[in-house]
Design an enzyme around this catalytic site. Structure first.
Site, PDB file in Angstrom:
ATOM      1  N   LYS A  15      97.182  58.576  13.040  1.00  0.00           N
ATOM      2  CA  LYS A  15      98.115  57.685  13.732  1.00  0.00           C
ATOM      3  C   LYS A  15      99.346  58.494  14.146  1.00  0.00           C
ATOM      4  O   LYS A  15     100.314  58.617  13.406  1.00  0.00           O
ATOM      5  CB  LYS A  15      98.545  56.507  12.863  1.00  0.00           C
ATOM      6  CG  LYS A  15      99.491  55.571  13.599  1.00  0.00           C
ATOM      7  CD  LYS A  15     100.018  54.471  12.697  1.00  0.00           C
ATOM      8  CE  LYS A  15     101.012  53.606  13.443  1.00  0.00           C
ATOM      9  NZ  LYS A  15     102.214  54.334  13.863  1.00  0.00           N
ATOM     10  N   SER A  17     100.738  58.387   9.724  1.00  0.00           N
ATOM     11  CA  SER A  17     101.995  58.265  10.438  1.00  0.00           C
ATOM     12  C   SER A  17     103.036  59.263   9.962  1.00  0.00           C
ATOM     13  O   SER A  17     102.913  60.450  10.208  1.00  0.00           O
ATOM     14  CB  SER A  17     102.492  56.823  10.344  1.00  0.00           C
ATOM     15  OG  SER A  17     103.343  56.544  11.413  1.00  0.00           O
ATOM     16  N   ASP A  40     101.701  73.511  11.356  1.00  0.00           N
ATOM     17  CA  ASP A  40     102.037  74.276  12.552  1.00  0.00           C
ATOM     18  C   ASP A  40     102.997  75.421  12.253  1.00  0.00           C
ATOM     19  O   ASP A  40     102.954  76.465  12.910  1.00  0.00           O
ATOM     20  CB  ASP A  40     102.655  73.357  13.610  1.00  0.00           C
ATOM     21  CG  ASP A  40     101.603  72.667  14.464  1.00  0.00           C
ATOM     22  OD1 ASP A  40     100.412  72.765  14.107  1.00  0.00           O
ATOM     23  OD2 ASP A  40     101.961  72.041  15.475  1.00  0.00           O
TER      24      ASP A  40
END
Length: 461
Positions: A303, A278, A289
Protein backbone atom coordinates in the site's frame (compact mmCIF):
# COMPACT_ATOMS: atom_id res chain seq x y z
CA UNK A 1 -14.17 22.66 4.99
CA UNK A 2 -11.31 21.52 7.24
CA UNK A 3 -8.54 19.46 5.74
CA UNK A 4 -6.57 17.06 7.90
CA UNK A 5 -3.24 16.63 6.18
CA UNK A 6 -1.94 13.50 4.50
CA UNK A 7 -0.80 10.38 6.25
CA UNK A 8 0.01 6.83 5.22
CA UNK A 9 -1.96 4.02 6.78
CA UNK A 10 -3.80 0.78 6.21
CA UNK A 11 -6.01 0.29 9.24
CA UNK A 12 -5.04 2.26 12.33
CA UNK A 13 -5.24 5.86 11.22
CA UNK A 14 -4.75 9.20 12.88
CA UNK A 15 -4.51 12.79 11.78
CA UNK A 16 -1.49 15.05 11.55
CA UNK A 17 -2.95 18.53 11.85
CA UNK A 18 -5.62 20.85 10.58
CA UNK A 19 -5.48 23.06 7.50
CA UNK A 20 -8.49 25.25 6.84
CA UNK A 21 -9.84 25.71 3.33
CA UNK A 22 -12.63 28.15 2.47
CA UNK A 23 -15.98 26.57 1.54
CA UNK A 24 -19.48 27.76 0.96
CA UNK A 25 -21.49 27.66 4.18
CA UNK A 26 -24.49 26.38 2.23
CA UNK A 27 -22.65 23.61 0.38
CA UNK A 28 -24.14 20.12 0.73
CA UNK A 29 -21.72 17.31 1.78
CA UNK A 30 -22.11 15.54 -1.56
CA UNK A 31 -21.10 18.71 -3.40
CA UNK A 32 -18.08 19.07 -1.10
CA UNK A 33 -17.09 15.50 -1.84
CA UNK A 34 -17.33 16.04 -5.59
CA UNK A 35 -15.19 19.16 -5.32
CA UNK A 36 -12.54 17.38 -3.23
CA UNK A 37 -12.38 14.43 -5.62
CA UNK A 38 -11.99 16.76 -8.59
CA UNK A 39 -9.23 18.76 -6.93
CA UNK A 40 -7.21 16.22 -4.96
CA UNK A 41 -7.99 12.58 -5.79
CA UNK A 42 -4.91 10.64 -6.93
CA UNK A 43 -6.56 8.24 -9.32
CA UNK A 44 -8.99 8.02 -12.18
CA UNK A 45 -11.92 10.35 -11.56
CA UNK A 46 -15.32 8.80 -12.47
CA UNK A 47 -16.61 10.28 -15.71
CA UNK A 48 -20.13 10.63 -14.28
CA UNK A 49 -18.98 12.14 -10.97
CA UNK A 50 -21.17 15.26 -11.25
CA UNK A 51 -24.36 13.26 -11.83
CA UNK A 52 -23.85 10.80 -8.97
CA UNK A 53 -26.59 11.10 -6.37
CA UNK A 54 -24.89 9.80 -3.19
CA UNK A 55 -21.50 9.87 -1.48
CA UNK A 56 -21.57 6.08 -1.26
CA UNK A 57 -21.89 5.84 -5.06
CA UNK A 58 -18.87 8.12 -5.41
CA UNK A 59 -16.58 6.27 -2.97
CA UNK A 60 -17.48 2.93 -4.57
CA UNK A 61 -15.92 4.24 -7.79
CA UNK A 62 -12.72 5.33 -6.04
CA UNK A 63 -9.82 3.20 -4.78
CA UNK A 64 -10.32 0.91 -1.72
CA UNK A 65 -8.67 3.40 0.62
CA UNK A 66 -11.01 6.31 -0.10
CA UNK A 67 -14.11 6.14 2.03
CA UNK A 68 -16.74 8.12 3.92
CA UNK A 69 -17.41 8.29 7.67
CA UNK A 70 -20.39 9.67 9.52
CA UNK A 71 -19.43 11.74 12.56
CA UNK A 72 -20.05 8.78 14.88
CA UNK A 73 -18.14 6.35 12.66
CA UNK A 74 -15.21 8.74 12.54
CA UNK A 75 -15.14 9.08 16.33
CA UNK A 76 -15.10 5.28 16.69
CA UNK A 77 -12.46 5.03 14.00
CA UNK A 78 -10.14 7.55 15.62
CA UNK A 79 -10.24 5.80 18.98
CA UNK A 80 -7.24 4.06 17.45
CA UNK A 81 -5.30 7.33 17.88
CA UNK A 82 -4.24 6.12 21.31
CA UNK A 83 -4.19 2.48 20.16
CA UNK A 84 -7.27 1.80 22.29
CA UNK A 85 -9.20 -1.41 21.79
CA UNK A 86 -11.84 -3.49 23.57
CA UNK A 87 -11.48 -6.96 25.06
CA UNK A 88 -9.74 -8.56 28.02
CA UNK A 89 -6.16 -7.59 27.10
CA UNK A 90 -4.14 -10.72 26.33
CA UNK A 91 -1.75 -11.93 23.66
CA UNK A 92 -2.33 -15.61 22.93
CA UNK A 93 -0.79 -18.50 21.03
CA UNK A 94 -1.80 -22.06 20.26
CA UNK A 95 -0.86 -24.79 22.77
CA UNK A 96 -1.32 -28.52 22.75
CA UNK A 97 -3.64 -28.19 25.77
CA UNK A 98 -5.60 -25.20 24.49
CA UNK A 99 -4.79 -21.50 24.08
CA UNK A 100 -1.84 -20.16 26.06
CA UNK A 101 -1.56 -16.59 27.34
CA UNK A 102 1.78 -15.17 26.20
CA UNK A 103 1.39 -11.79 27.89
CA UNK A 104 -1.21 -9.50 29.43
CA UNK A 105 -1.62 -5.74 29.12
CA UNK A 106 -1.19 -3.74 32.29
CA UNK A 107 -4.48 -2.31 33.51
CA UNK A 108 -6.60 -4.48 31.19
CA UNK A 109 -9.34 -6.81 32.44
CA UNK A 110 -7.32 -10.05 32.25
CA UNK A 111 -4.41 -8.69 34.26
CA UNK A 112 -6.75 -7.19 36.87
CA UNK A 113 -8.57 -10.53 37.19
CA UNK A 114 -5.32 -12.37 37.93
CA UNK A 115 -4.56 -14.04 34.60
CA UNK A 116 -0.83 -14.47 33.99
CA UNK A 117 1.55 -15.30 31.12
CA UNK A 118 1.78 -19.09 30.86
CA UNK A 119 -1.85 -19.68 31.84
CA UNK A 120 -3.66 -21.96 29.40
CA UNK A 121 -7.26 -21.18 28.45
CA UNK A 122 -8.92 -24.59 28.12
CA UNK A 123 -12.48 -23.35 27.51
CA UNK A 124 -14.25 -20.12 26.52
CA UNK A 125 -17.93 -19.91 27.52
CA UNK A 126 -17.99 -23.69 27.71
CA UNK A 127 -16.34 -24.25 24.31
CA UNK A 128 -13.16 -26.35 24.59
CA UNK A 129 -10.09 -24.72 23.02
CA UNK A 130 -7.92 -27.79 22.42
CA UNK A 131 -6.82 -27.79 18.74
CA UNK A 132 -8.54 -24.41 18.29
CA UNK A 133 -6.80 -21.77 16.14
CA UNK A 134 -5.83 -18.37 17.49
CA UNK A 135 -8.39 -16.77 15.19
CA UNK A 136 -11.20 -18.99 16.49
CA UNK A 137 -10.22 -18.37 20.10
CA UNK A 138 -9.93 -14.63 19.55
CA UNK A 139 -13.42 -14.43 18.07
CA UNK A 140 -14.81 -16.07 21.22
CA UNK A 141 -12.78 -14.07 23.72
CA UNK A 142 -13.31 -10.61 22.23
CA UNK A 143 -16.59 -8.71 22.37
CA UNK A 144 -18.27 -5.43 23.26
CA UNK A 145 -17.27 -3.46 26.33
CA UNK A 146 -19.41 -4.35 29.34
CA UNK A 147 -20.10 -7.93 28.25
CA UNK A 148 -18.71 -10.91 30.16
CA UNK A 149 -16.71 -13.92 29.03
CA UNK A 150 -16.23 -17.10 31.08
CA UNK A 151 -12.77 -18.63 30.90
CA UNK A 152 -11.60 -21.96 32.30
CA UNK A 153 -7.86 -21.61 32.83
CA UNK A 154 -5.17 -24.17 33.61
CA UNK A 155 -2.64 -22.52 35.93
CA UNK A 156 1.06 -23.33 36.25
CA UNK A 157 0.20 -25.15 39.50
CA UNK A 158 -1.86 -27.61 37.38
CA UNK A 159 -5.05 -26.30 38.99
CA UNK A 160 -7.97 -25.25 36.78
CA UNK A 161 -9.69 -21.99 37.76
CA UNK A 162 -12.77 -20.29 36.34
CA UNK A 163 -12.77 -16.56 35.61
CA UNK A 164 -15.77 -14.39 34.68
CA UNK A 165 -14.16 -11.36 33.05
CA UNK A 166 -15.95 -8.22 31.92
CA UNK A 167 -14.59 -6.92 28.65
CA UNK A 168 -13.44 -3.29 28.67
CA UNK A 169 -11.42 -0.77 26.73
CA UNK A 170 -7.66 -0.85 27.18
CA UNK A 171 -4.64 0.70 25.55
CA UNK A 172 -2.14 -1.37 23.62
CA UNK A 173 1.34 0.16 24.01
CA UNK A 174 2.65 1.62 20.76
CA UNK A 175 6.15 0.37 21.57
CA UNK A 176 7.39 -2.68 23.45
CA UNK A 177 11.02 -3.50 24.19
CA UNK A 178 13.19 -6.31 25.53
CA UNK A 179 16.89 -7.05 25.89
CA UNK A 180 17.52 -10.38 24.14
CA UNK A 181 20.43 -12.72 24.68
CA UNK A 182 23.73 -11.32 23.41
CA UNK A 183 22.91 -7.71 24.32
CA UNK A 184 20.53 -7.47 21.38
CA UNK A 185 17.89 -4.79 21.89
CA UNK A 186 14.45 -5.71 20.54
CA UNK A 187 11.94 -2.91 19.85
CA UNK A 188 8.47 -3.54 18.40
CA UNK A 189 6.51 -0.59 16.99
CA UNK A 190 2.86 -1.64 16.90
CA UNK A 191 1.44 1.48 15.27
CA UNK A 192 2.78 4.77 13.90
CA UNK A 193 1.23 6.84 16.66
CA UNK A 194 1.86 10.56 16.94
CA UNK A 195 4.74 9.98 19.36
CA UNK A 196 5.85 6.64 17.91
CA UNK A 197 9.35 7.68 16.84
CA UNK A 198 9.97 9.38 20.18
CA UNK A 199 8.92 6.21 21.99
CA UNK A 200 11.24 4.13 19.79
CA UNK A 201 14.16 6.45 20.56
CA UNK A 202 13.40 6.29 24.27
CA UNK A 203 13.29 2.48 24.08
CA UNK A 204 16.62 2.45 22.23
CA UNK A 205 18.27 4.69 24.83
CA UNK A 206 16.88 2.59 27.70
CA UNK A 207 18.11 -0.66 26.13
CA UNK A 208 21.55 0.83 25.52
CA UNK A 209 21.75 1.66 29.22
CA UNK A 210 20.96 -2.00 29.88
CA UNK A 211 23.88 -2.99 27.64
CA UNK A 212 22.36 -3.35 24.16
CA UNK A 213 25.02 -3.16 21.43
CA UNK A 214 22.86 -4.14 18.44
CA UNK A 215 19.15 -3.83 17.64
CA UNK A 216 16.17 -5.50 16.01
CA UNK A 217 13.22 -3.24 15.11
CA UNK A 218 9.95 -5.06 14.54
CA UNK A 219 7.41 -3.63 12.07
CA UNK A 220 5.51 -6.87 11.49
CA UNK A 221 1.72 -6.54 11.45
CA UNK A 222 2.03 -2.75 11.72
CA UNK A 223 -0.65 -1.23 9.47
CA UNK A 224 0.62 2.35 9.55
CA UNK A 225 -0.28 5.72 11.03
CA UNK A 226 1.27 9.18 10.94
CA UNK A 227 3.50 10.07 8.02
CA UNK A 228 5.55 12.42 10.19
CA UNK A 229 6.26 9.49 12.53
CA UNK A 230 7.63 7.52 9.59
CA UNK A 231 9.80 10.48 8.59
CA UNK A 232 11.12 10.72 12.14
CA UNK A 233 11.71 6.97 12.41
CA UNK A 234 13.73 6.89 9.19
CA UNK A 235 15.81 9.71 10.70
CA UNK A 236 16.85 7.36 13.50
CA UNK A 237 18.90 5.30 11.03
CA UNK A 238 22.31 6.22 9.60
CA UNK A 239 22.68 7.17 5.92
CA UNK A 240 18.97 8.05 5.66
CA UNK A 241 18.60 11.65 4.44
CA UNK A 242 15.30 10.91 2.65
CA UNK A 243 12.09 9.30 3.85
CA UNK A 244 10.30 8.67 0.54
CA UNK A 245 9.57 9.84 -2.96
CA UNK A 246 6.21 11.58 -3.25
CA UNK A 247 3.91 11.85 -6.24
CA UNK A 248 0.80 14.07 -6.15
CA UNK A 249 -1.34 15.50 -8.94
CA UNK A 250 0.68 18.69 -8.76
CA UNK A 251 4.28 17.52 -8.35
CA UNK A 252 6.85 14.78 -7.76
CA UNK A 253 9.80 14.99 -5.42
CA UNK A 254 11.81 13.62 -2.51
CA UNK A 255 10.77 14.19 1.08
CA UNK A 256 13.54 14.47 3.65
CA UNK A 257 13.59 12.41 6.82
CA UNK A 258 13.67 14.14 10.18
CA UNK A 259 17.23 13.61 11.35
CA UNK A 260 17.67 12.60 15.00
CA UNK A 261 20.59 13.18 17.34
CA UNK A 262 20.94 9.54 18.46
CA UNK A 263 21.02 6.86 15.75
CA UNK A 264 20.68 3.10 15.55
CA UNK A 265 23.91 1.27 14.68
CA UNK A 266 24.55 0.36 11.05
CA UNK A 267 23.94 -3.36 11.63
CA UNK A 268 20.33 -2.87 12.82
CA UNK A 269 17.85 -5.45 11.58
CA UNK A 270 14.22 -4.61 10.74
CA UNK A 271 11.44 -7.21 10.63
CA UNK A 272 8.56 -6.97 8.13
CA UNK A 273 5.85 -9.28 6.82
CA UNK A 274 2.82 -9.29 4.56
CA UNK A 275 0.85 -7.21 7.08
CA UNK A 276 3.46 -4.45 7.34
CA UNK A 277 1.63 -1.74 5.44
CA UNK A 278 1.69 1.91 4.44
CA UNK A 279 3.88 3.87 6.90
CA UNK A 280 5.71 0.62 7.72
CA UNK A 281 6.42 0.23 4.02
CA UNK A 282 7.52 3.85 3.81
CA UNK A 283 10.19 3.13 6.43
CA UNK A 284 11.13 -0.22 4.90
CA UNK A 285 11.50 1.34 1.43
CA UNK A 286 13.67 4.15 2.78
CA UNK A 287 15.96 1.75 4.66
CA UNK A 288 16.22 -0.58 1.67
CA UNK A 289 16.93 2.13 -0.90
CA UNK A 290 19.53 3.86 1.27
CA UNK A 291 21.05 0.65 2.68
CA UNK A 292 20.47 1.93 6.19
CA UNK A 293 19.45 -1.41 7.76
CA UNK A 294 18.82 -5.03 6.80
CA UNK A 295 15.22 -6.14 6.27
CA UNK A 296 14.11 -9.63 7.34
CA UNK A 297 10.86 -11.40 6.56
CA UNK A 298 8.47 -11.41 3.60
CA UNK A 299 7.36 -8.82 1.07
CA UNK A 300 5.21 -6.13 2.65
CA UNK A 301 1.52 -5.48 1.99
CA UNK A 302 1.87 -3.15 -1.00
CA UNK A 303 0.00 0.00 0.00
CA UNK A 304 2.08 2.87 -1.32
CA UNK A 305 -0.64 5.51 -1.24
CA UNK A 306 -1.46 8.34 1.15
CA UNK A 307 -4.85 9.54 2.31
CA UNK A 308 -6.13 12.80 3.79
CA UNK A 309 -9.15 13.26 5.99
CA UNK A 310 -11.50 16.12 5.09
CA UNK A 311 -14.05 17.31 7.62
CA UNK A 312 -17.31 18.05 5.81
CA UNK A 313 -19.78 20.76 6.83
CA UNK A 314 -22.19 18.34 8.56
CA UNK A 315 -19.45 16.87 10.78
CA UNK A 316 -18.86 13.79 8.64
CA UNK A 317 -15.50 12.95 7.05
CA UNK A 318 -14.13 11.95 3.67
CA UNK A 319 -10.92 9.92 3.56
CA UNK A 320 -9.38 10.47 0.14
CA UNK A 321 -6.27 9.14 -1.58
CA UNK A 322 -4.20 12.19 -2.47
CA UNK A 323 -0.70 10.85 -3.23
CA UNK A 324 1.50 7.84 -3.92
CA UNK A 325 4.94 7.21 -2.47
CA UNK A 326 8.01 5.16 -3.40
CA UNK A 327 11.39 4.48 -1.87
CA UNK A 328 13.82 7.42 -2.10
CA UNK A 329 15.54 5.77 -5.07
CA UNK A 330 12.29 4.90 -6.78
CA UNK A 331 11.55 1.44 -5.39
CA UNK A 332 7.89 0.77 -6.21
CA UNK A 333 5.74 0.02 -3.17
CA UNK A 334 2.10 0.34 -4.26
CA UNK A 335 0.60 -3.06 -5.20
CA UNK A 336 4.13 -4.55 -5.04
CA UNK A 337 5.40 -4.19 -1.50
CA UNK A 338 8.97 -3.99 -0.25
CA UNK A 339 11.03 -7.15 -0.64
CA UNK A 340 13.44 -7.72 2.27
CA UNK A 341 17.09 -8.57 1.67
CA UNK A 342 16.81 -11.68 3.82
CA UNK A 343 13.70 -13.77 3.20
CA UNK A 344 12.44 -15.96 6.03
CA UNK A 345 9.53 -18.29 6.65
CA UNK A 346 6.47 -16.69 8.21
CA UNK A 347 6.92 -16.44 11.97
CA UNK A 348 10.69 -17.06 11.81
CA UNK A 349 11.78 -13.45 11.21
CA UNK A 350 12.86 -12.71 14.79
CA UNK A 351 14.64 -16.04 15.22
CA UNK A 352 16.72 -15.48 12.08
CA UNK A 353 17.57 -11.88 12.91
CA UNK A 354 18.51 -12.78 16.49
CA UNK A 355 20.68 -15.66 15.29
CA UNK A 356 22.50 -13.39 12.85
CA UNK A 357 23.04 -10.77 15.55
CA UNK A 358 24.60 -13.32 17.92
CA UNK A 359 26.80 -14.75 15.15
CA UNK A 360 27.96 -11.25 14.17
CA UNK A 361 28.98 -10.60 17.78
CA UNK A 362 30.98 -13.85 17.71
CA UNK A 363 32.35 -13.41 14.19
CA UNK A 364 35.43 -15.61 14.73
CA UNK A 365 33.30 -18.64 15.65
CA UNK A 366 33.18 -21.43 13.07
CA UNK A 367 29.87 -22.66 11.70
CA UNK A 368 29.06 -26.34 12.22
CA UNK A 369 26.42 -28.33 10.38
CA UNK A 370 22.88 -27.32 11.29
CA UNK A 371 20.79 -29.74 13.32
CA UNK A 372 17.27 -29.84 11.91
CA UNK A 373 14.04 -31.35 13.24
CA UNK A 374 15.66 -32.65 16.42
CA UNK A 375 13.42 -34.20 19.11
CA UNK A 376 12.45 -32.19 22.16
CA UNK A 377 14.61 -34.55 24.25
CA UNK A 378 17.72 -33.97 22.14
CA UNK A 379 21.18 -34.39 23.70
CA UNK A 380 24.10 -32.74 21.93
CA UNK A 381 27.40 -34.57 21.57
CA UNK A 382 30.50 -32.42 21.09
CA UNK A 383 33.66 -34.15 19.80
CA UNK A 384 37.05 -32.43 19.83
CA UNK A 385 40.01 -33.40 17.66
CA UNK A 386 42.36 -33.59 20.64
CA UNK A 387 42.22 -34.85 24.21
CA UNK A 388 40.53 -32.23 26.38
CA UNK A 389 41.40 -31.55 30.00
CA UNK A 390 38.33 -31.08 32.20
CA UNK A 391 38.13 -27.69 33.95
CA UNK A 392 35.51 -25.39 35.45
CA UNK A 393 35.94 -22.74 32.75
CA UNK A 394 34.40 -24.83 29.96
CA UNK A 395 31.32 -23.09 28.56
CA UNK A 396 28.67 -24.31 26.14
CA UNK A 397 25.39 -22.40 25.78
CA UNK A 398 22.07 -23.27 24.18
CA UNK A 399 20.10 -20.12 23.34
CA UNK A 400 16.42 -20.13 22.48
CA UNK A 401 16.34 -17.56 19.70
CA UNK A 402 14.10 -14.54 20.17
CA UNK A 403 14.39 -14.66 23.97
CA UNK A 404 16.51 -13.12 26.70
CA UNK A 405 18.16 -16.14 28.27
CA UNK A 406 20.08 -19.27 27.48
CA UNK A 407 18.61 -22.69 28.23
CA UNK A 408 19.97 -24.42 31.37
CA UNK A 409 22.08 -27.43 30.37
CA UNK A 410 24.21 -30.09 32.01
CA UNK A 411 27.65 -30.64 30.46
CA UNK A 412 29.30 -34.03 31.02
CA UNK A 413 32.62 -35.31 29.68
CA UNK A 414 32.10 -38.81 28.28
CA UNK A 415 35.62 -39.55 27.07
CA UNK A 416 38.99 -37.89 26.51
CA UNK A 417 37.57 -35.78 23.65
CA UNK A 418 33.79 -36.09 23.91
CA UNK A 419 31.22 -34.04 25.82
CA UNK A 420 27.44 -34.47 26.07
CA UNK A 421 25.22 -31.42 26.54
CA UNK A 422 21.79 -32.21 28.01
CA UNK A 423 19.06 -29.53 28.40
CA UNK A 424 17.48 -29.69 31.85
CA UNK A 425 13.97 -29.47 30.35
CA UNK A 426 12.47 -30.54 27.00
CA UNK A 427 13.03 -28.19 24.08
CA UNK A 428 10.03 -26.32 22.69
CA UNK A 429 8.32 -27.84 19.67
CA UNK A 430 8.98 -25.93 16.45
CA UNK A 431 11.39 -23.51 18.13
CA UNK A 432 14.86 -22.50 16.92
CA UNK A 433 18.00 -22.53 19.05
CA UNK A 434 21.67 -21.68 18.69
CA UNK A 435 24.32 -23.93 20.24
CA UNK A 436 27.40 -21.90 21.16
CA UNK A 437 30.67 -23.63 22.03
CA UNK A 438 32.91 -20.97 23.52
CA UNK A 439 36.74 -21.17 23.19
CA UNK A 440 37.16 -22.20 26.82
CA UNK A 441 38.33 -25.79 26.31
CA UNK A 442 41.97 -26.76 26.84
CA UNK A 443 43.88 -29.60 25.21
CA UNK A 444 46.07 -31.93 27.25
CA UNK A 445 49.07 -30.14 25.77
CA UNK A 446 47.89 -26.94 27.44
CA UNK A 447 46.71 -25.30 24.24
CA UNK A 448 43.35 -23.48 24.34
CA UNK A 449 40.79 -23.62 21.54
CA UNK A 450 41.72 -21.07 18.91
CA UNK A 451 38.12 -20.15 18.20
CA UNK A 452 34.60 -20.99 19.25
CA UNK A 453 31.95 -22.72 17.18
CA UNK A 454 28.18 -22.65 16.71
CA UNK A 455 25.39 -24.78 15.29
CA UNK A 456 21.84 -23.78 14.36
CA UNK A 457 19.19 -26.07 15.85
CA UNK A 458 15.52 -26.48 14.94
CA UNK A 459 13.10 -28.67 16.88
CA UNK A 460 10.42 -30.91 15.43
CA UNK A 461 7.00 -29.23 15.27
Amino acid sequence: MKRISAFATMTILITIGLVFAPISAMAAPIDEVKKLVNEHYMGEIPTNLQTMSSIEDITLKLDPYSTYFTKEEFENYTSSINNTTTGIGVIIEEHEKGIQIVSTFEGAAASLAGLEPGDIIVAVDGVMTKEMSIQQASSLITGKAGTTVKLEVLKATNVTKTYNITRSKFTVPAVTKQLLYGNVGYIALNTFSDDGATLVQQAKDALQKQGATSFIVDLRNNGGGFVHTAEELVGLFPKSPYAYGLQTREQDGLVKSVQQSSLFPTNTKVLVNGYSASASEMVAGALLDQQSATLYGQSTYGKGSMQSFYNLSDGSYLKLTVANFTGPKGTTIHKTGVKPQIATAVGKELEKAHSDAIIEANKTYKKMSALQNVPTTKEFTIIFSNTVVSNKQQKIELIKLGTANNVPVNIKQKSHNQFVVTPTAPLEKGAAYLLLIHPTFQAKTGELMKTGAYAEVTVQP
